[in-house]
Write an enzyme that holds these catalytic residues in place. Structure first.
Site, mmCIF file in Angstrom:
data_model
loop_
_atom_site.group_PDB
_atom_site.id
_atom_site.type_symbol
_atom_site.label_atom_id
_atom_site.label_comp_id
_atom_site.label_asym_id
_atom_site.label_seq_id
_atom_site.Cartn_x
_atom_site.Cartn_y
_atom_site.Cartn_z
ATOM 1 N N LYS A 83 0.853 -1.191 0.000
ATOM 2 C CA LYS A 83 0.000 0.000 0.000
ATOM 3 C C LYS A 83 0.887 1.238 0.000
ATOM 4 O O LYS A 83 1.812 1.344 0.816
ATOM 5 C CB LYS A 83 -0.876 -0.037 1.244
ATOM 6 C CG LYS A 83 -2.137 0.781 1.202
ATOM 7 C CD LYS A 83 -2.921 0.475 2.482
ATOM 8 C CE LYS A 83 -4.274 1.083 2.518
ATOM 9 N NZ LYS A 83 -4.884 0.913 3.853
HETATM 10 O O1 G3P Z 1 -8.664 1.839 4.957
HETATM 11 C C1 G3P Z 1 -8.550 3.171 5.361
HETATM 12 C C2 G3P Z 1 -9.377 3.367 6.575
HETATM 13 O O2 G3P Z 1 -8.836 2.614 7.611
HETATM 14 C C3 G3P Z 1 -9.534 4.756 7.041
HETATM 15 O O3 G3P Z 1 -10.662 4.759 7.840
HETATM 16 O O4 G3P Z 1 -12.202 5.558 9.545
HETATM 17 O O5 G3P Z 1 -9.739 6.047 9.720
HETATM 18 O O6 G3P Z 1 -11.131 7.183 8.007
HETATM 19 P P1 G3P Z 1 -10.935 5.952 8.828
#
Ligand code: G3P
Length: 218
Positions: A83
């Site tokens: 990634k």
């Molecule tokens: O895969 C990316 C994700 O983990 C981000 O999620 O909720 O931290 O915006 P969030």
């Protein structure tokens, strides 16, 4: 639609694999930090129990460093997907690693233009963050609609739309309606999708009536 699980918690992944809900896993530096585990160890463990790609994110910010980290991460297991962030160095790293046959997930995508660049760089997955766009008052799902539409215009774009930063079931359901290839879901959202109060109430009533019959199936 493929379901990836957005976590570095091995116990959660294992139980969701048993439910048939895991086609892959995504992690990021924040999720690895939350797990409290050594990154290489936890990625190896996740790869061993996950049938599909497991995203492991680089933390270098320059091309040479990203490339070295990506080459290290990919040798952990055959299903590691490297990634990289959607920066110039990230796209260059994506191009090199994908030309070497490594799966690459380009993350932190917040515009359709960025998604086009990632496809041109040979990304296996593009990760637009719906929840974080919603957080700043932009419609995250609108971005998913745009990217799905644009990619469909160009059959030579093989990049899959991986909806990330999913916060609730509606994000998932709308992404599925839009035809996104993959959703990466926090385990809690998968459990939210499962639950319905009418299911619980209905089951309670069935069991109460069954008890009255005095029967047992076995
Ligand atoms: O895969 C990316 C994700 O983990 C981000 O999620 O909720 O931290 O915006 P969030």
């Amino acid at each position: 639609m493929k379901f990836f699980v957005d976590t570095a918690e091995v116990a959660d992944i294992r139980s969701l694999v048993e439910l048939g809900m895991v086609d892959g896993v995504t992690t990021n530096p924040s999720l690895i930090a939350k797990s409290g585990r050594n990154m290489a160890e936890v990625i190896a463990e996740i790869c061993a129990i996950t049938p599909g790609p497991v995203s492991a994110e680089v933390t270098a910010t320059e091309y040479e460093g990203m490339l070295a980290e990506g080459r290290f991460l990919r040798q952990i297991a055959a299903n590691v997907c490297v990634k990289v962030p959607l920066t110039e160095a990230g796209l260059r790293t994506c191009k090199t690693l994908s030309s070497e046959g490594t799966q690459v997930n380009v993350t932190l995508c917040f515009s359709a233009g960025q998604a086009i660049l990632a496809a041109k760089a040979g990304a296996t997955f593009i990760s637009p963050f719906v929840g974080r766009l919603d957080d700043i008052g932009q419609d995250g799902l609108e971005l998913i609609a745009e990217i799905v539409e644009i990619y469909a215009n160009y059959p030579d774009f093989t990049t899959e739309v991986l909806v990330a930063s999913i916060r609730h079931p509606i994000h998932l359901i709308q992404s599925a309606k839009l035809g996104a290839h993959v959703a990466t879901l926090p385990p809690a959202v998968i459990r939210q999708l499962l639950k319905h109060p009418l299911t619980d109430r209905g089951l309670e009533a069935f069991l109460a009536d069954w008890k009255k019959t005095g029967q047992s199936i076995l």
